[in-house]
Design an enzyme around this catalytic site. Sequence first.
Site, mmCIF file in Angstrom:
data_model
loop_
_atom_site.group_PDB
_atom_site.id
_atom_site.type_symbol
_atom_site.label_atom_id
_atom_site.label_comp_id
_atom_site.label_asym_id
_atom_site.label_seq_id
_atom_site.Cartn_x
_atom_site.Cartn_y
_atom_site.Cartn_z
ATOM 1 N N ASN A 183 5.100 -43.912 -77.564
ATOM 2 C CA ASN A 183 3.725 -44.349 -77.782
ATOM 3 C C ASN A 183 3.777 -45.788 -78.302
ATOM 4 O OD1 ASN A 183 1.101 -44.774 -78.478
ATOM 5 N ND2 ASN A 183 1.038 -43.269 -80.135
ATOM 6 N N LYS A 216 1.361 -47.763 -78.717
ATOM 7 C CA LYS A 216 0.150 -48.138 -79.457
ATOM 8 C C LYS A 216 -0.368 -49.488 -78.937
ATOM 9 C CE LYS A 216 1.742 -45.200 -83.146
ATOM 10 N NZ LYS A 216 1.755 -44.815 -84.553
ATOM 11 N N HIS A 259 -4.693 -38.489 -80.957
ATOM 12 C CA HIS A 259 -3.758 -39.079 -81.916
ATOM 13 C C HIS A 259 -4.475 -39.282 -83.250
ATOM 14 C CE1 HIS A 259 -1.031 -41.881 -83.869
ATOM 15 N NE2 HIS A 259 -0.109 -41.457 -83.036
ATOM 16 N N GLU A 269 -4.533 -41.643 -85.222
ATOM 17 C CA GLU A 269 -5.184 -42.956 -85.352
ATOM 18 C C GLU A 269 -6.528 -42.963 -84.620
ATOM 19 O OE1 GLU A 269 -1.803 -45.205 -83.980
ATOM 20 O OE2 GLU A 269 -0.723 -44.619 -85.790
ATOM 21 N N GLU A 326 2.468 -34.140 -85.404
ATOM 22 C CA GLU A 326 2.664 -35.419 -86.086
ATOM 23 C C GLU A 326 1.999 -35.366 -87.463
ATOM 24 O OE1 GLU A 326 3.510 -38.876 -83.171
ATOM 25 O OE2 GLU A 326 1.342 -38.762 -83.444
ATOM 26 N N GLY A 352 4.574 -43.954 -89.238
ATOM 27 C CA GLY A 352 4.577 -45.389 -89.505
ATOM 28 C C GLY A 352 5.185 -45.818 -90.824
ATOM 29 N N SER A 376 7.944 -41.355 -87.646
ATOM 30 C CA SER A 376 9.135 -42.072 -88.112
ATOM 31 C C SER A 376 10.434 -41.562 -87.488
ATOM 32 C CB SER A 376 9.225 -42.036 -89.648
ATOM 33 O OG SER A 376 8.089 -42.641 -90.219
HETATM 34 P P1 13P Z 1 6.032 -43.922 -85.772
HETATM 35 O O1 13P Z 1 7.180 -43.423 -84.932
HETATM 36 O O2 13P Z 1 5.912 -45.406 -85.797
HETATM 37 O O3 13P Z 1 6.021 -43.282 -87.120
HETATM 38 O O4 13P Z 1 4.699 -43.417 -85.017
HETATM 39 C C1 13P Z 1 4.587 -42.095 -84.675
HETATM 40 C C2 13P Z 1 3.406 -41.936 -83.813
HETATM 41 O O5 13P Z 1 2.279 -42.083 -84.248
HETATM 42 C C3 13P Z 1 3.634 -41.627 -82.394
HETATM 43 O O6 13P Z 1 2.458 -41.245 -81.767
#
Ligand code: 13P
Length: 269
Positions: A25, A27, A115, A117, A187, A193, A233
């Site tokens: 992902n 983003k 997601h 976010e 997640e 993150g 992470s």
């Molecule tokens: P990170 O791997 O940066 O923690 O992000 C995870 C994520 O949100 C994948 O969709």
Amino acid sequence: MAKVKYDMELRPNPRSGRYRLISANWKMNLNHLEAIQAIQKLNFLLRPSDYSYTEISIHPPFTDLRPLQLLIDSDRMRIRLGAQNCHHEPSGAFTGEVSAPMLARLNVSYVIVGHSERRQYFNESDETVRSKVKAVFNSQMTPIICVGESLQEREQGETEAKLRTQVDTAVSFLPPEIAERCVVAYEPIWAIGGGISAKPEDAEQGAVTIRGIFQELWGSDVAGKVRIQYGGSVNPTNAANFMQLENIDGLLVGGAALDPESLARIIQA
Ligand code: 13P
């Protein structure tokens, strides 16, 4: 609704019978020129056996999809194209949105839905997620349905209840032959993150809860086919700890997937 077509050389996990899926992902990172470079480098770093062991999907920003589709086709890369979101309507007056049929026309196989976010910054509710799951399946693609609890919910012992509500609302309307094709990404929000991943036992517990919900809705045959990813992470050092877990079939990787070398090491871990 068509199934994802598996390439003959892709091998399922002999222990579970399920195909592993590692998804990147990206983003809101990498413009289309950077994306082309990244995917070329990734393809250079991966060996044929890596593709046989794991299905790989890349989820770039919308503006990168067309150039990556052309590149994947012309170089016959065994990488699947993914999207990070879609609108639930097939077309209409929804300024700024992209629909599932539009993504399907770009040979997108997987669409991330719900997601954290999107839920946090764009007010996506469990009902929105449900309508997007429907839209993605209607366009013959597969949703990667993201669920997970916040730190506060975990500390208050509400993890299971949160996962139940999120998963149940997103999938309970599906007929069993469609439900079994779902991919769910566990997640935990607190692990995203920040560089601190969940412990493997917590990831496994989340996956057990999620699979249990499918079991209650449709029985063990469907539950045994659903694929569950862990996200939060993930990096080249901890990836193998999650891939070894009985109920984890893959990973949804954010930050560490932006660098092709680190993504290749995660796939090879
Ligand atoms: P990170 O791997 O940066 O923690 O992000 C995870 C994520 O949100 C994948 O969709």
